[in-house]
Design an enzyme around this catalytic site. Structure first.
Site, PDB file in Angstrom:
ATOM      1  N   THR A   1      -8.282  -2.084   1.380  1.00 17.13           N
ATOM      2  CA  THR A   1      -7.482  -3.106   0.645  1.00 17.13           C
ATOM      3  C   THR A   1      -8.022  -4.613   0.982  1.00 17.13           C
ATOM      4  O   THR A   1      -8.386  -5.049  -0.029  1.00 17.13           O
ATOM      5  CB  THR A   1      -5.787  -3.063   0.684  1.00 17.13           C
ATOM      6  OG1 THR A   1      -5.486  -1.713   0.152  1.00 17.13           O
ATOM      7  CG2 THR A   1      -5.206  -4.047  -0.277  1.00 17.13           C
TER       8      THR A   1
ATOM      9  N   GLU B   1      -1.426  -7.834   2.070  1.00 21.00           N
ATOM     10  CA  GLU B   1      -1.272  -6.465   1.863  1.00 21.00           C
ATOM     11  C   GLU B   1      -0.075  -5.995   2.839  1.00 21.00           C
ATOM     12  O   GLU B   1      -0.324  -6.291   4.132  1.00 21.00           O
ATOM     13  CB  GLU B   1      -2.458  -5.733   1.959  1.00 21.00           C
ATOM     14  CG  GLU B   1      -2.216  -4.146   2.133  1.00 21.00           C
ATOM     15  CD  GLU B   1      -3.322  -3.248   2.620  1.00 21.00           C
ATOM     16  OE1 GLU B   1      -3.433  -2.120   2.536  1.00 21.00           O
ATOM     17  OE2 GLU B   1      -4.110  -3.888   3.611  1.00 21.00           O
TER      18      GLU B   1
ATOM     19  N   ARG C   1     -15.990   3.217   2.662  1.00 20.02           N
ATOM     20  CA  ARG C   1     -15.003   2.438   3.284  1.00 20.02           C
ATOM     21  C   ARG C   1     -15.312   2.537   4.703  1.00 20.02           C
ATOM     22  O   ARG C   1     -14.580   1.750   5.524  1.00 20.02           O
ATOM     23  CB  ARG C   1     -13.506   2.714   2.769  1.00 20.02           C
ATOM     24  CG  ARG C   1     -13.110   4.134   3.216  1.00 20.02           C
ATOM     25  CD  ARG C   1     -11.810   4.632   2.559  1.00 20.02           C
ATOM     26  NE  ARG C   1     -10.615   3.920   3.064  1.00 20.02           N
ATOM     27  CZ  ARG C   1      -9.319   3.988   2.704  1.00 20.02           C
ATOM     28  NH1 ARG C   1      -9.302   4.628   1.792  1.00 20.02           N
ATOM     29  NH2 ARG C   1      -8.670   3.345   3.395  1.00 20.02           N
TER      30      ARG C   1
ATOM     31  N   HIS D   1       1.996   8.691   5.124  1.00 23.24           N
ATOM     32  CA  HIS D   1       1.141   9.579   5.412  1.00 23.24           C
ATOM     33  C   HIS D   1       1.845  10.380   6.806  1.00 23.24           C
ATOM     34  O   HIS D   1       1.686  11.481   6.877  1.00 23.24           O
ATOM     35  CB  HIS D   1      -0.275   9.088   5.942  1.00 23.24           C
ATOM     36  CG  HIS D   1      -1.054   8.644   4.792  1.00 23.24           C
ATOM     37  ND1 HIS D   1      -1.641   9.659   3.875  1.00 23.24           N
ATOM     38  CD2 HIS D   1      -1.671   7.793   4.321  1.00 23.24           C
ATOM     39  CE1 HIS D   1      -2.368   9.268   3.097  1.00 23.24           C
ATOM     40  NE2 HIS D   1      -2.597   7.955   3.242  1.00 23.24           N
TER      41      HIS D   1
ATOM     42  N   HIS E   1      -1.704  10.984  -0.866  1.00 24.36           N
ATOM     43  CA  HIS E   1      -1.237   9.866  -1.989  1.00 24.36           C
ATOM     44  C   HIS E   1      -0.797  11.021  -3.397  1.00 24.36           C
ATOM     45  O   HIS E   1      -1.214  12.025  -3.227  1.00 24.36           O
ATOM     46  CB  HIS E   1      -2.394   9.245  -2.510  1.00 24.36           C
ATOM     47  CG  HIS E   1      -2.894   8.354  -1.243  1.00 24.36           C
ATOM     48  ND1 HIS E   1      -4.093   7.758  -1.553  1.00 24.36           N
ATOM     49  CD2 HIS E   1      -2.489   8.151  -0.388  1.00 24.36           C
ATOM     50  CE1 HIS E   1      -4.494   6.958  -0.406  1.00 24.36           C
ATOM     51  NE2 HIS E   1      -3.358   7.017   0.343  1.00 24.36           N
TER      52      HIS E   1
ATOM     53  N   ASP F   1       0.958  -1.182   0.075  1.00 19.86           N
ATOM     54  CA  ASP F   1      -0.103  -0.003   0.160  1.00 19.86           C
ATOM     55  C   ASP F   1       0.856   1.290   0.180  1.00 19.86           C
ATOM     56  O   ASP F   1       1.848   1.364   0.811  1.00 19.86           O
ATOM     57  CB  ASP F   1      -0.826   0.061   1.419  1.00 19.86           C
ATOM     58  CG  ASP F   1      -2.176   0.885   1.220  1.00 19.86           C
ATOM     59  OD1 ASP F   1      -1.814   2.218   0.514  1.00 19.86           O
ATOM     60  OD2 ASP F   1      -3.247   0.474   1.452  1.00 19.86           O
TER      61      ASP F   1
ATOM     62  N   ASP G   1       1.965   2.734   3.442  1.00 22.58           N
ATOM     63  CA  ASP G   1       1.129   4.007   3.337  1.00 22.58           C
ATOM     64  C   ASP G   1       0.964   4.684   4.454  1.00 22.58           C
ATOM     65  O   ASP G   1       1.124   5.851   4.550  1.00 22.58           O
ATOM     66  CB  ASP G   1      -0.269   3.653   2.602  1.00 22.58           C
ATOM     67  CG  ASP G   1      -1.259   4.634   2.532  1.00 22.58           C
ATOM     68  OD1 ASP G   1      -1.200   5.267   1.780  1.00 22.58           O
ATOM     69  OD2 ASP G   1      -2.115   4.565   3.621  1.00 22.58           O
ATOM     70  N   LYS G   2       0.521   4.012   5.584  1.00 24.63           N
ATOM     71  CA  LYS G   2       0.141   4.722   6.963  1.00 24.63           C
ATOM     72  C   LYS G   2       1.323   5.544   7.202  1.00 24.63           C
ATOM     73  O   LYS G   2       1.331   6.714   7.864  1.00 24.63           O
ATOM     74  CB  LYS G   2      -0.282   3.544   7.635  1.00 24.63           C
ATOM     75  CG  LYS G   2      -1.728   3.037   6.993  1.00 24.63           C
ATOM     76  CD  LYS G   2      -2.409   2.055   8.206  1.00 24.63           C
ATOM     77  CE  LYS G   2      -3.379   1.312   7.595  1.00 24.63           C
ATOM     78  NZ  LYS G   2      -4.376   1.954   6.759  1.00 24.63           N
TER      79      LYS G   2
ATOM     80  N   SER H   1      -7.253   3.969  -1.813  1.00 23.92           N
ATOM     81  CA  SER H   1      -6.987   2.657  -1.578  1.00 23.92           C
ATOM     82  C   SER H   1      -8.357   1.842  -1.936  1.00 23.92           C
ATOM     83  O   SER H   1      -8.312   0.753  -2.550  1.00 23.92           O
ATOM     84  CB  SER H   1      -6.382   2.060  -0.279  1.00 23.92           C
ATOM     85  OG  SER H   1      -5.289   2.436  -0.081  1.00 23.92           O
TER      86      SER H   1
ATOM     87  N   ASP I   1      -1.162   0.077  -4.571  1.00 24.44           N
ATOM     88  CA  ASP I   1      -2.249   0.630  -5.155  1.00 24.44           C
ATOM     89  C   ASP I   1      -2.431   2.032  -5.605  1.00 24.44           C
ATOM     90  O   ASP I   1      -3.184   2.483  -6.289  1.00 24.44           O
ATOM     91  CB  ASP I   1      -3.454   0.270  -3.825  1.00 24.44           C
ATOM     92  CG  ASP I   1      -2.929   1.064  -2.650  1.00 24.44           C
ATOM     93  OD1 ASP I   1      -1.541   1.356  -2.636  1.00 24.44           O
ATOM     94  OD2 ASP I   1      -3.475   0.987  -1.395  1.00 24.44           O
ATOM     95  N   HIS I   2      -1.244   2.680  -4.955  1.00 26.84           N
ATOM     96  CA  HIS I   2      -1.316   4.293  -5.623  1.00 26.84           C
ATOM     97  C   HIS I   2       0.265   4.480  -5.232  1.00 26.84           C
ATOM     98  O   HIS I   2       1.030   3.852  -4.291  1.00 26.84           O
ATOM     99  CB  HIS I   2      -2.253   5.109  -4.983  1.00 26.84           C
ATOM    100  CG  HIS I   2      -2.293   4.897  -3.450  1.00 26.84           C
ATOM    101  ND1 HIS I   2      -1.482   5.265  -2.624  1.00 26.84           N
ATOM    102  CD2 HIS I   2      -3.114   4.462  -2.680  1.00 26.84           C
ATOM    103  CE1 HIS I   2      -1.662   5.075  -1.411  1.00 26.84           C
ATOM    104  NE2 HIS I   2      -2.774   4.448  -1.280  1.00 26.84           N
TER     105      HIS I   2
ATOM    106  N   ASP J   1      -9.959  -2.704   6.712  1.00 19.80           N
ATOM    107  CA  ASP J   1      -9.434  -1.629   5.875  1.00 19.80           C
ATOM    108  C   ASP J   1      -9.694  -2.006   4.351  1.00 19.80           C
ATOM    109  O   ASP J   1     -10.010  -2.829   4.063  1.00 19.80           O
ATOM    110  CB  ASP J   1      -7.903  -1.519   6.268  1.00 19.80           C
ATOM    111  CG  ASP J   1      -7.663  -0.120   6.050  1.00 19.80           C
ATOM    112  OD1 ASP J   1      -8.312   0.921   6.355  1.00 19.80           O
ATOM    113  OD2 ASP J   1      -6.294   0.198   5.842  1.00 19.80           O
TER     114      ASP J   1
END
Length: 478
Positions: A171, A338, A182, A347, A429, A67, A343-344, A118, A385-386, A169
């Protein structure tokens, strides 16, 4: 609703011409050497690449999603752990690579929304359908579309879903549920999902749908949602964890219990929930700050919050493969894994936690590759995913954003910059295309430039699945 226009099945001769040419060129330009154990290949890889252009069906598919794992995040992890001339033993070992586009759709007009979340991106590869940010396997009109996991299960294959995030979550959720947004993870959080409420005739929250979809293996975090009580339906008044037990799931809550699961005896679905929310990161370190780049370089440390009770993503992946492959092996399986907190922590502008999750995720990729190489009939796909915001900049500098300098395996300083949000706010993102790589039968279909939605068809075709149910399909037989 918009589905991919590029439902690709590449002819082996065409792919051979393109890929072998690329491989020969790579062999000339990649003769790098390094001082570490992991170094890039410095010879002609034509034979290796040719051997990987395999057509025909796959018995199993393992999809691994990092992610937020853009090319920059991959490079940061490689540089830090193995050095600039090294390679990630898992991700960099897949022989066929390409890029895919990641955009979502604007719900107001159906036109591209260039930066996806995501949920929309996961819906793309899970169903082959473009949708709006926040949507979980529903299209712009709110219609559900069958997911690759649901189709595999319907065809008699074993199915699994592993994440270092909450299993509710985005994904992991896109494979097992269908909700308007989501955040509808549990009975208390359904205000934005009126049509999916059980009391309104819907399937319920993401957690409730997970139990109804009944994958053979589900591993991750999110215990806090299982503590909630069902408000309607057959299990009203019962906690979702009690409901899981009532419905025959074998529930485990720590690494030792997971390890003790014997694949040959695993007749019940395996549900592993190892933290109230997301699993703790394996590494930690100082955040990026306005002055961090010019401060002395740091070395990442193990995170004490990731105790021995918390399984690694490699351990979860290995156990999932053991369970899925052991029984009904002739029918094969589909598994998604995943690495969520790349990702987290991107961020959070926490470079050590971010790259530690990437390195840990790479161990899971290596475990999947080890199995696939032994099995000979498994398609492995690795992607993201991105993209995300972290960038490598000149060492020791600061930027208008946030920076932090690390000492890499080369003994050199590497400065990481985050520039899409102010200090204390969440980095965002990006809309870049991201890497996709494959190994095994059908892997040639990741070569070149594709879209996330194409991955659904690559996996579906590899497993020989027929998408007989699409628009308006509901897995619970509504």
């Amino acid at each position: 609703m918009r589905t991919s226009a590029r439902r690709i099945t590449l002819a082996s001769a065409l792919v051979g011409t393109l890929v072998l040419g690329a491989a020969s060129s790579y062999a000339v330009t990649s003769g790098l050497t390094g001082t570490g154990d992991a170094t890039r290949h410095d010879g002609d890889q034509t034979r290796q690449v040719r051997s990987e252009i395999r057509q025909g069906p796959a018995r199993n598919v393992i999809l691994l999603i990092g992610d937020g794992m853009g090319d920059s995040e991959i490079t940061i992890a490689r540089n830090y752990q193995y050095g600039a001339a090294g390679e990630l033993p898992g991700i960099d070992a897949l022989p066929l690579t390409g890029q895919y586009t990641t955009y979502a759709l604007d719900p107001s007009n159906g036109l591209p929304d260039y930066v996806t979340d995501s949920a929309a991106s996961g819906t793309g590869w899970a169903t082959g359908t473009k949708t709006y940010n926040g949507a979980i396997s529903v299209d712009l009109d709110g219609n559900s579309h069958a997911t690759i996991l649901e189709l595999a299960k319907k065809a008699g294959l074993r199915t699994g879903n592993v994440s270092t995030a909450e299993i509710q979550d985005a994904t992991p959720a896109v494979l097992m549920s269908h909700v308007a947004t989501r955040g509808c993870k549990s009975p208390s959080g359904m205000d934005a999902c009126e049509a999916q409420k059980i009391e309104n005739g819907g399937p319920g929250s993401i957690t409730e749908q997970t139990l109804a979809t009944r994958p053979d293996v589900v591993l991750g975090g999110g215990a806090r949602y299982f503590a909630e009580t069902a408000t309607a339906g057959e299990y009203a008044g019962m906690t979702l964890m009690d409901q899981a037990t009532e419905r025959g799931f074998n529930v485990v809550t720590d690494a030792a219990a997971l390890e003790s699961v014997q694949a040959a005896d695993q007749d019940a679905p395996l549900l592993g929930v190892f933290a109230p929310s997301h699993l703790p990161t394996v590494w930690n370190g100082p955040l990026a700050t306005p002055t961090g780049g010019s401060e002395p370089a740091v070395t990442c440390e193990e995170n004490p919050a990731h105790t021995a009770d918390i399984p690694t993503v490699e351990a979860m992946t290995t156990k999932a493969i053991d369970v899925l492959d052991d029984r009904h092996a002739r029918k094969g399986f589909f598994l998604q894994v995943e690495g969520a907190s790349i990702d987290k922590q991107d961020h959070a502008a926490n470079p050590c936690a971010q790259l530690g999750e990437n390195v840990d995720f790479d161990h899971a990729v290596r475990a999947a590759m080890d199995f696939a190489e032994r099995d000979g009939n498994t398609l492995v796909v690795v992607s993201a995913d991105h993209g995300h915001t972290s960038q490598i900049v000149y060492p020791g500098i600061t930027t208008p954003g946030l920076t932090r300098t690390l000492t890499t395996a080369d003994g050199q300083p590497m400065t990481i910059a985050y520039g899409t949000a102010a200090q204390g706010h969440s980095q965002t993102h990006t809309g870049t295309q991201v890497r996709i790589a494959g190994y095994g039968p059908g892997a040639a279909n990741v070569v070149g430039l594709t879209d996330q939605t194409d991955l659904f068809f690559t996996m579906k075709n590899a497993l020989g699945l027929d998408k007989k149910h699409g628009h308006g399909w509901w897995p619970w037989g509504r």
